[in-house]
Design a protein around this motif. Structure first.
Motif, PDB file in Angstrom:
ATOM      1  N   PHE A  30      15.067 -60.782 -42.532  1.00  0.00           N
ATOM      2  CA  PHE A  30      14.632 -59.255 -43.136  1.00  0.00           C
ATOM      3  C   PHE A  30      16.063 -57.893 -43.473  1.00  0.00           C
ATOM      4  N   LEU A  31      16.907 -59.116 -44.453  1.00  0.00           N
ATOM      5  CA  LEU A  31      17.526 -58.581 -44.816  1.00  0.00           C
ATOM      6  C   LEU A  31      16.785 -57.615 -45.942  1.00  0.00           C
ATOM      7  N   CYS A  32      17.882 -56.701 -46.951  1.00  0.00           N
ATOM      8  CA  CYS A  32      17.300 -56.154 -48.381  1.00  0.00           C
ATOM      9  C   CYS A  32      18.724 -56.168 -48.787  1.00  0.00           C
ATOM     10  N   GLU A  33      17.767 -56.375 -50.392  1.00  0.00           N
ATOM     11  CA  GLU A  33      18.994 -56.720 -51.136  1.00  0.00           C
ATOM     12  C   GLU A  33      20.836 -57.022 -51.590  1.00  0.00           C
ATOM     13  N   ASP A  34      21.023 -55.703 -50.915  1.00  0.00           N
ATOM     14  CA  ASP A  34      21.211 -55.023 -50.911  1.00  0.00           C
ATOM     15  C   ASP A  34      22.831 -55.976 -49.881  1.00  0.00           C
ATOM     16  N   CYS A  35      22.034 -56.249 -48.454  1.00  0.00           N
ATOM     17  CA  CYS A  35      22.726 -56.551 -47.159  1.00  0.00           C
ATOM     18  C   CYS A  35      22.417 -57.916 -47.693  1.00  0.00           C
ATOM     19  N   LYS A  36      21.501 -58.601 -48.237  1.00  0.00           N
ATOM     20  CA  LYS A  36      21.237 -60.627 -48.123  1.00  0.00           C
ATOM     21  C   LYS A  36      22.774 -60.156 -49.546  1.00  0.00           C
ATOM     22  N   LYS A  37      22.533 -59.673 -50.316  1.00  0.00           N
ATOM     23  CA  LYS A  37      24.324 -60.149 -51.601  1.00  0.00           C
ATOM     24  C   LYS A  37      25.121 -60.071 -50.745  1.00  0.00           C
ATOM     25  N   HIS A  38      25.438 -59.200 -49.676  1.00  0.00           N
ATOM     26  CA  HIS A  38      26.968 -58.719 -49.031  1.00  0.00           C
ATOM     27  C   HIS A  38      27.202 -59.799 -48.218  1.00  0.00           C
TER      28      HIS A  38
ATOM     29  N   SER B 123      27.695 -63.471 -50.198  1.00  0.00           N
ATOM     30  CA  SER B 123      29.167 -63.604 -50.735  1.00  0.00           C
ATOM     31  C   SER B 123      30.306 -62.890 -49.270  1.00  0.00           C
ATOM     32  N   VAL B 124      30.047 -62.755 -48.221  1.00  0.00           N
ATOM     33  CA  VAL B 124      30.363 -63.867 -47.478  1.00  0.00           C
ATOM     34  C   VAL B 124      30.797 -64.211 -46.620  1.00  0.00           C
ATOM     35  N   LEU B 125      30.165 -65.639 -46.871  1.00  0.00           N
ATOM     36  CA  LEU B 125      29.825 -66.898 -47.202  1.00  0.00           C
ATOM     37  C   LEU B 125      30.176 -67.366 -48.043  1.00  0.00           C
ATOM     38  N   GLU B 126      30.056 -66.795 -48.762  1.00  0.00           N
ATOM     39  CA  GLU B 126      30.951 -68.205 -50.103  1.00  0.00           C
ATOM     40  C   GLU B 126      32.475 -67.746 -50.136  1.00  0.00           C
ATOM     41  N   TYR B 127      33.389 -67.079 -49.291  1.00  0.00           N
ATOM     42  CA  TYR B 127      34.413 -66.635 -49.635  1.00  0.00           C
ATOM     43  C   TYR B 127      34.700 -67.364 -48.003  1.00  0.00           C
ATOM     44  N   LEU B 128      33.960 -67.961 -47.135  1.00  0.00           N
ATOM     45  CA  LEU B 128      34.561 -68.226 -46.132  1.00  0.00           C
ATOM     46  C   LEU B 128      34.795 -69.831 -46.529  1.00  0.00           C
ATOM     47  N   ASP B 129      33.570 -70.607 -47.452  1.00  0.00           N
ATOM     48  CA  ASP B 129      33.647 -71.730 -47.801  1.00  0.00           C
ATOM     49  C   ASP B 129      34.680 -71.979 -48.021  1.00  0.00           C
ATOM     50  N   GLU B 130      35.000 -70.782 -48.992  1.00  0.00           N
ATOM     51  CA  GLU B 130      36.888 -70.741 -50.541  1.00  0.00           C
ATOM     52  C   GLU B 130      37.378 -70.972 -49.338  1.00  0.00           C
ATOM     53  N   LEU B 131      37.315 -70.736 -48.149  1.00  0.00           N
ATOM     54  CA  LEU B 131      38.739 -70.246 -47.265  1.00  0.00           C
ATOM     55  C   LEU B 131      38.673 -71.675 -46.262  1.00  0.00           C
ATOM     56  N   GLU B 132      37.733 -72.417 -45.811  1.00  0.00           N
ATOM     57  CA  GLU B 132      37.414 -73.241 -45.456  1.00  0.00           C
ATOM     58  C   GLU B 132      37.365 -73.169 -43.939  1.00  0.00           C
TER      59      GLU B 132
END
Ligand code: HAM
Length: 444
Positions: free
Chosen positions: A239-247, A250-259
């Protein structure tokens, strides 16, 4: 250095004077765990640019009612609230974020360069049912970043909270979710409530109440009957809006980067009302789903505004110190040993004691690790104490040494003694203590 404290045998205290239920003394034998955790917290704070901010333990009750939410368990059931002598309704802080936000607004941090990064380490109070891992007074360390909405900050904080345990090889995982914002959450809540109402009779009495007051909280109910209902419920992320989804992406991508070892978990909704977007908890890997979290946090973009500041995004987390200590013990995590003294000063007679007091200060000035029992008269008792501490040498002054202005040095292992001129003792000691005990041993 004081003589080592020997743990007293448990004795009965008259009932009126007993510890309150859910409260604990932190005894000397436990302190090394507390020091260890505090040092790790300071190290992380330095590494990531956080400054310590401590707020009072007692605050206006209204602060927590407004922040954490009047329908939350913490406020409605667990908060220690009372009228003080001035008839003001006050509360022992049940958590740290509300105080930090109040302080941020009150001290004009809003007008300083953003973001503001603060951390704390202190006691909190919740009148919950005491059980393993759940006290009425417990300690938390927390990290908060105020004044920036960038998702990299969510990821960085998740990483810090994860790293605190993972670096010690403790098996932990992050359970992460996004619970949306005031734009998208109402649609989700509407759908959730409609479905939950159909299962009302299968929900526990608490959740039946939550259904009308705070339906999101039904999602993290630990009751077995409720768990059965929860399997087929819609998820906040859908149910996330575009802004929340994008956010969130991004958080998950950074978490992947940080392993970071994370798991998407739609049931993480957190028990405090101020959260928006990212929410997470740290769990020990491999334990059952009912376990208490080691830490938790999330974004709270509306809270500064709600408490009277201007709209200011923020994110943070807190971890329980007692829960960390219990895991360190379970997993045999090496924490610093108490430092052992290398020298002991023993005296026989009043005049000798005076001279030893002076000698003790001189040794401390030279950074020797030294111990004493100046209140004891018997030399035998003092040597016994020195033995227990495992010191290398005992420096003794009795009648004869007083008259000769000397010190008797006893090698505690071999029992060999030698007499040294009092004036030369400070020059003499480095020669016999060439292998000085290091201050930073971390053996178990
Ligand atoms: P919380 O999840 O209520 O979050 O508490 C954080 C941690 O404190 C828990 O994960 C747990 O380790 C510990 N804790 C909580 N209650 C108890 C208890 N009764 N006994 C022992 N340990 C306990 C907060 O407090 C939020 N203020 C975290 C936060 C900071 N969110 C944003 N910034």
């Amino acid at each position: 250095m004081p003589a080592k404290l020997i743990m007293p045998a448990k004795a009965k205290v008259p009932k009126n004077y007993n510890l309150l239920r859910g409260f604990k003394d932190i005894l000397p034998a436990e302190q090394r765990y507390w020091d260890f955790i505090q040092q790790r917290v300071y190290k992380l704070a330095d590494d990531y640019g956080f400054s310590r901010l401590e707020t009072p333990i007692l605050e206006s009750a209204a602060l927590f009612i407004r922040s954490v939410g009047s329908d939350s368990d913490i406020v409605s059931k667990e908060m220690y609230t009372f009228l003080d002598q001035g008839n003001d309704k006050v509360a022992l802080r049940p958590e740290g974020t509300a105080g930090v936000v109040r302080s941020y607004i009150e001290h004009g941090f809003l007008n300083q360069p953003q973001p503001v990064k603060a951390f704390y380490f202190g006691p909190f109070f919740r009148h919950d049912r005491p059980q393993a891992g759940r006290q009425r007074q417990f300690w938390q360390f927390g990290f908060e970043v105020l004044g920036d909405s960038n998702p990299v900050l969510d990821a960085q904080l998740i990483h810090i909270s994860y790293k605190f345990y993972a670096e010690l090889n403790l098996p932990v995982q992050v359970e992460v979710n996004s619970i949306g914002c005031p734009n998208c959450r109402p649609a989700y809540l509407k759908e959730l409530t409609t479905i939950l109402k159909k299962h009302r009779k299968n929900l526990c009495p608490d959740c039946q109440l939550r259904l009308t007051k705070n339906p999101l909280r039904v999602l993290d109910c630990k009751n077995k009957d409720c768990q059965a209902v929860l399997t087929d419920l819609p998820q906040t992320v859908d149910f996330l809006c575009e802004d929340c989804k994008k956010h969130f992406v991004s958080v998950l991508e950074y978490l992947d980067e940080l392993e970071v070892n994370y798991n998407l978990n739609p049931r993480i909704v957190r028990g405090l009302d101020y959260y928006t977007k990212t929410a997470w908890e740290i769990l020990e890997t491999g334990r059952d789903g009912q376990q208490d979290s080691l830490g938790g946090g999330g974004r709270y973009d509306e809270l500064v505004n709600e408490l009277g500041g201007r709209p200011t995004p923020a994110v943070g987390f807190a971890c329980g110190v007692e829960r960390a200590i219990s895991r360190f013990k379970n997993h045999d995590i090496a924490v610093k040993q108490p430092v052992r003294p290398e020298l002991y000063v023993a005296q026989l007679g009043l005049e000798a004691r005076k001279k030893c007091l002076r000698l003790y200060e001189q040794l401390l000035q030279r950074d020797y690790l030294v111990a004493e029992s100046f209140s004891k008269d018997s030399l035998k008792d003092q040597l016994e104490a020195a033995n227990k501490l495992g010191v290398k040498y005992t420096l003794m002054i009795g009648q004869k040494e007083l008259v000769d202005d000397t010190v008797l040095i006893r090698d505690m292992e071999s029992g060999i003694q030698e007499v040294v001129d009092f004036k030369k003792i400070l020059d003499y000691l480095p020669k016999i203590l060439s292998n000085r005990v290091s201050n930073s041993r971390t053996d178990k």
